[in-house]
Structure formats: C-alpha cells, structure tokens
Enzyme design. Structure first.
Site, PDB file in Angstrom:
ATOM      1  N   TYR A  37       0.853  -1.200   0.000  1.00 58.72           N
ATOM      2  CA  TYR A  37       0.000   0.000   0.000  1.00 58.72           C
ATOM      3  C   TYR A  37       0.881   1.241   0.000  1.00 58.72           C
ATOM      4  O   TYR A  37       0.638   2.189  -0.765  1.00 58.72           O
ATOM      5  CB  TYR A  37      -0.917   0.007   1.224  1.00 58.72           C
ATOM      6  CG  TYR A  37      -1.779   1.238   1.318  1.00 58.72           C
ATOM      7  CD1 TYR A  37      -2.844   1.443   0.452  1.00 58.72           C
ATOM      8  CD2 TYR A  37      -1.528   2.216   2.290  1.00 58.72           C
ATOM      9  CE1 TYR A  37      -3.636   2.581   0.531  1.00 58.72           C
ATOM     10  CE2 TYR A  37      -2.315   3.354   2.384  1.00 58.72           C
ATOM     11  CZ  TYR A  37      -3.369   3.535   1.498  1.00 58.72           C
ATOM     12  OH  TYR A  37      -4.146   4.659   1.585  1.00 58.72           O
ATOM     13  N   THR A  78     -13.272   6.185   6.832  1.00 61.06           N
ATOM     14  CA  THR A  78     -13.962   5.799   5.606  1.00 61.06           C
ATOM     15  C   THR A  78     -14.030   4.273   5.544  1.00 61.06           C
ATOM     16  O   THR A  78     -13.468   3.577   6.389  1.00 61.06           O
ATOM     17  CB  THR A  78     -13.218   6.311   4.359  1.00 61.06           C
ATOM     18  OG1 THR A  78     -12.015   5.549   4.186  1.00 61.06           O
ATOM     19  CG2 THR A  78     -12.868   7.790   4.499  1.00 61.06           C
ATOM     20  N   LYS A 124       1.071   4.416  -2.672  1.00 58.60           N
ATOM     21  CA  LYS A 124       0.884   5.812  -2.297  1.00 58.60           C
ATOM     22  C   LYS A 124       2.136   6.644  -2.574  1.00 58.60           C
ATOM     23  O   LYS A 124       2.031   7.829  -2.928  1.00 58.60           O
ATOM     24  CB  LYS A 124       0.481   5.906  -0.823  1.00 58.60           C
ATOM     25  CG  LYS A 124      -0.903   5.347  -0.531  1.00 58.60           C
ATOM     26  CD  LYS A 124      -1.995   6.259  -1.081  1.00 58.60           C
ATOM     27  CE  LYS A 124      -2.761   5.724  -2.230  1.00 58.60           C
ATOM     28  NZ  LYS A 124      -3.822   6.626  -2.713  1.00 58.60           N
TER      29      LYS A 124
END
Length: 309
Positions: A179, A216, A183
């Site tokens: 991840y 989220t 990014k």
C-alpha cells in the site's frame, strides 16, 4: 489557508469535474461538495448499484445538482480505456480530475493484466486515466479555464519504496508495504506530472493531497480478519477524523484560488492526521528525480499510455 473549510469553496458553476471512487467515503464527499457549489460532477464507481445509490443521495439533498454516474474499474486497464473513449466520444469537457479511488491492505491479488491490486488501482489506473484525459484537460486550459489534476496520496507514502524488481509482490508481499508503495507512486507521479506540464508551458496544474486519518470504508474494504476489526472497533472511533473534514484537503486542492501546481496539501496537525488544509512536505523518497523518471517509464510500459508531453 488558515482554518479553510468546504464552506469557502468558490462557485463552481460551469465547471465539469470527474471524481473517481465517488460512491463512498472521500470521493462521495468531494462529489457532493463540488455539486453543492455548482459543478457538473461525473461520479465513477465499479458497481452500478452503489454508484446509483450515491447519486440518489446527492439528488435527495440537492434536487438541482448536476451529477452523473459512469462505471469505471481502475484495476482493469481495459475498463480505463473504454471509460476514457466514451468521455471523448461524448465530447465531455474536463476542468477537474480528482484521482481519488483506492484500495488498502488487501491480501495479495493480481488484476486481469497481472498487476498487484493496490499498485494497479491506486497508481496504474490513475496514471492511465490521466494520460487518456489529458487532451480534454489541455483543451479546457487553452480556453483560459482553471484546470487541475488532483491526486490523492496518503501519510503512508512516508517510508514507502518502489519495488521495481518485484512490483507484484511475488517474492515478499506485505499488504501495508505494498500500500505504501502505491501511495509513494501517487506522490512521485503527481510531482513528476507537474514538472512535465511546466516544461511544456501548460497551465494545467497537478496538485497532490492526502486526507490524514479519516474514517472511511477504505479501512474495512481491504484489510481482513483482525485488522478489519481493529480499524472498525478501535482505531477509527478513537483516532480518525470525520470524512467531511478529511475531504477538505482535496477540495481545497481542487477549488481554492491560487493553489500552485506541485503543492502537497494535507492536515495541519502534528503528524498530519487531522485538521485544516495546509501545504505539507512530501517524503524525501517522493522527491527523488531518478526514481520518478524510472517510475514514469515503467508506468508507460505497463499501461501502454504515452503522455503527449
């Protein structure tokens, strides 16, 4: 920039904005606020059902909002090509592209084209989409319109590394490490795109942003098992800021007057986890010009997209 909130978004009437991953989370909040302030918003989603529900939510709040749903799966380059082709065929103008969609910490998964899922969704899909839509963005810029590309990174880009010899994680996959790779790739891409746009004299602006730690469904859609439980029951309730505040950063980058290309916008608190938008510094690894050029060339080769820059 002090204490900026979405209430300070200027009138967006007459602008066309495209927000990827707009059916939930930061993407939905971004689409909602852009529409609230007058923009025509193209909302993308992988699922027609979830995307339609998001459109319905906005129209229930704002009956006169100008929004439309288009299906897009950023993990599938065929879908990206078909999506961009339809945008072009429809002659849709483009003033703002928000590269928002993402996935976080899933088990190792390969896409239809054989790419690691996080790198494909978070970086390669947006690299291809931006390249395919750049002509439409340049056309708007040539007409003197305020034209921006906003790419969403993460605090997790810090400490990241691009594993050029193992981009798919075949020899040592870790959900969090890969991840961070994706990014960091977002950040390298946004900064390199800014340099290339400036070199051609383009007025299209490439701006980076990250939302800090925002609550989220990103934390629940990717992680599995104990990690998903930890986010849902412990970390999010105790540490995360509301999604409405997390979206301030990308909304600022997308709409605030005077934001320059190459800026990185993030929360103003210590650790950049929460707060109001401010200019932050990208990690040193994201400022490595050699890595940026190598990633650009690798991304062109993997996607088949060559930018007209």
């Amino acid at each position: 920039m002090s204490k900026w909130t979405s209430a300070r978004i200027p009138d967006q009437t007459g602008r066309t904005s495209l927000v990827t991953g707009a059916n939930s989370g930061l993407g939905f909040q971004t689409a909602r606020e852009l529409a609230r302030h007058g923009a025509h918003v193209v909302m993308t989603a992988r699922s027609r059902t979830r995307g339609a529900e998001a459109v319905t939510r906005i129209l229930a709040e704002q009956p006169t909002a100008s929004v439309e749903l288009r299906l897009l799966d950023l993990a599938d380059l065929d879908s990206v090509h078909a999506f961009a082709r339809k945008i072009s065929d429809d002659g849709l103008p483009m003033d703002l592209l928000v590269n928002n969609a993402g996935i976080m910490w899933p088990p190792r998964t390969l896409t239809r084209q054989g790419h690691e899922l996080q790198f494909a969704t978070n970086h390669l899909g947006h690299f291809a989409l931006t390249g395919l839509l750049l002509g439409s963005l340049e056309k708007s810029a040539a007409q003197g319109r305020d034209t921006r590309i906003v790419t969403i990174s993460s605090v997790e880009h810090r400490g990241g590394k691009i594993f050029f010899d193992d981009l798919t994680g075949e020899h040592g996959y870790s959900p969090r490490t890969y991840y961070s790779q994706s990014k960091l790739a977002n950040t390298l891409f946004g900064l390199e795109l800014d340099r290339r746009l400036r070199a051609t004299g383009s007025t299209v602006r490439s701006i980076l942003t990250h939302p800090g730690y925002s609550s989220t469904n990103l934390q629940s859609s990717g992680p599995t098992g104990a990690l998903r439980f930890a986010f849902a029951k412990i970390a999010n309730p105790l540490l995360a800021q509301p999604v409405e505040k997390g979206a301030w950063n990308q909304l600022y980058a997308a709409t605030a007057p005077g934001v320059q290309g190459g800026r990185f916008i993030g929360p103003d608190s210590r650790g950049e986890l929460r707060g109001h938008p401010t200019t932050v510094q990208p990690d040193r690894a994201a400022q490595d010009l050699d890595v940026a050029r190598r990633l650009w060339e690798t991304s062109e080769n993997l996607t088949g997209i060559r930018y007209a820059l």
